[in-house]
Write an enzyme that holds these catalytic residues in place. Structure first.
Site, PDB file in Angstrom:
ATOM      1  N   GLU A   1      42.301  43.201  12.605  1.00  0.00           N
ATOM      2  CA  GLU A   1      42.228  41.137  13.093  1.00  0.00           C
ATOM      3  C   GLU A   1      39.959  41.676  12.713  1.00  0.00           C
ATOM      4  O   GLU A   1      39.906  40.265  12.328  1.00  0.00           O
ATOM      5  CB  GLU A   1      42.487  41.440  14.302  1.00  0.00           C
TER       6      GLU A   1
ATOM      7  N   GLU B   1      37.694  36.158   6.067  1.00  0.00           N
ATOM      8  CA  GLU B   1      37.968  34.426   5.180  1.00  0.00           C
ATOM      9  C   GLU B   1      36.637  34.292   5.989  1.00  0.00           C
ATOM     10  O   GLU B   1      36.941  32.781   4.881  1.00  0.00           O
ATOM     11  CB  GLU B   1      38.746  34.476   6.915  1.00  0.00           C
TER      12      GLU B   1
END
Length: 411
Positions: A354, A361
């Site tokens: 994660e 991102e």
């Protein structure tokens, strides 16, 4: 036609001197640039009134040459005269012997001075004795070099204002062979006629252009000087600080060396004294403290990154809740060490995936604010890694907690 090409009346300026080419090999009187010699022959023939209107030179030519001239030079000169100018005949002779015969000499010593050498040739009854000829390595170029040294000794600023061509011209105009050297030197410093023997040489003068600057330009120049002064002061202060630090390090080094010499053996003490002094001594305690500070700073950056991701990412907040629930269940069911290891690896893999997804991102949004297919692909791949890690954690949780939860259900 008697042609002795050895004199130049031109003071070359800077541009012309850079483009001018010499017919002789540098430092000698051997011709190696025949194109320049052809131009010189054209000039001589025109000055003598032979314009070549008939397509050739219809006069016999006599060429003077120095003693022991190269056969290559004579052969090439003959090719130029016969093939280019079409002369009917050409004869070669030693220039100094021509001069000696013209002045009525029959028996004597002929002194022939050239550019780089001087030949002494005895003549007996108008017959030259070539086998007894002698060469002296002194000529016009050596005279010019010697005159240049004398002028430099008397006028130190002169070499930058006079060139080699002008020096050689001074030699040709003002130097001569004395018939009575001792007599002239004995009376040379007499006041009578001393001013008449002075030679005044006017060198080319170029007036320097003085650029007038405006007040704004002067102010900018003054500001630049101030800025340069400030930079120099800062550099000097930095150098003083560096020197002080080095001195302090040397003091620490010698203090530490003194302490080690107290407990060292004679052999070890000699080795330590003969060892090279380190460029910058850093005490061990300072090294360990610096290492610990760097490690603490690294952990601080890592925890700050995890905290920032928790505040901004909903998925990480969900993983945090799930992690707390799993840890509570593990404590309730009293898992074994092996089961705790599997649960810990699953939790770490999900969190790591994660965090990597969040980093990718963020970098993708920075590099490509707008939509781009490759940016979307990168985000999809990162999300897929998170999904695979989460599925693996679900499988491990089902294997570890499934049977225990099933046993709690009512029958």
């Amino acid at each position: 036609i008697l042609s002795d090409i050895a004199y130049s009346e031109i003071y070359f300026d800077g541009t012309a001197r850079g483009q001018a080419k010499n017919q002789y090999e540098p430092g000698s009187n051997i011709i190696n640039n025949w194109d320049v010699l052809e131009g010189a022959l054209d000039y001589i023939f025109i000055k003598l009134g032979i314009d070549g209107s008939k397509g050739h030179v219809d006069r016999p030519v006599v060429i003077t040459e120095p003693l022991a001239n190269l056969q290559y030079s004579k052969r090439t000169m003959s090719e130029v005269l016969f093939e280019l100018y079409g002369v009917p005949s050409a004869s070669y002779g030693i220039d100094s012997l021509f001069s000696y015969a013209h002045n009525g000499g029959r028996t004597g010593l002929v002194v022939s001075s050239a550019y780089t050498s001087t030949h002494l040739l005895p003549v007996v009854d108008s017959k030259p004795l070539f086998a007894q000829a002698t060469r002296l390595d002194w000529g016009r170029s050596q005279c010019a070099d010697y005159l240049n040294k004398l002028l430099r000794a008397k006028y130190p600023a002169l070499p930058g204002k006079i060139n080699d061509t002008q020096i050689e011209d001074l030699v040709r105009q003002h130097c001569y062979i004395s018939q009575d050297y001792q007599g002239e030197m004995a009376n040379y410093l007499d006041w009578t006629g001393l001013e008449d023997r002075d030679v005044l040489v006017q060198l080319p003068f170029t007036e320097k252009e003085v650029v007038q600057k405006s007040e704004e330009e002067l102010a900018r120049a003054a500001e630049k000087r101030k800025e340069s002064g400030r930079r120099l002061q800062e550099q000097a202060a930095k150098m003083r600080l560096d020197k002080l630090i080095r001195k302090e390090q040397e003091l620490e080094y010698y203090k530490d060396l003194q302490q080690r010499l107290v407990t060292a053996t004679k052999k070890d003490a000699r080795t330590m004294l003969e060892a090279d002094e380190p460029a910058a001594y850093i005490p061990p305690s300072a090294t360990s403290r610096s290492l610990l500070r760097r490690r603490a700073a690294s952990f601080g950056h890592a925890f700050r990154g995890v905290a920032g991701a928790l505040r901004s990412e909903v998925h990480l907040q969900f993983h945090a809740v799930a992690t707390g629930l799993v840890l509570g269940l593990g404590y309730y069911f009293r898992l074994s060490a092996t089961e705790w290891a599997l649960v810990a690896l699953s939790i770490a893999s999900v969190w790591a995936a994660e965090l990597f997804n969040t980093a990718i991102e963020t970098l993708t949004n920075l590099a490509s604010p707008g939509y781009h297919p490759l940016a979307g692909k990168a985000k999809d791949v990162a999300a897929g890694a998170v999904l695979l890690a989460a599925l693996g954690a679900v499988v491990v949780g089902g294997l570890v907690f499934g049977p225990r939860l099933w046993g709690l259900l009512p029958r």
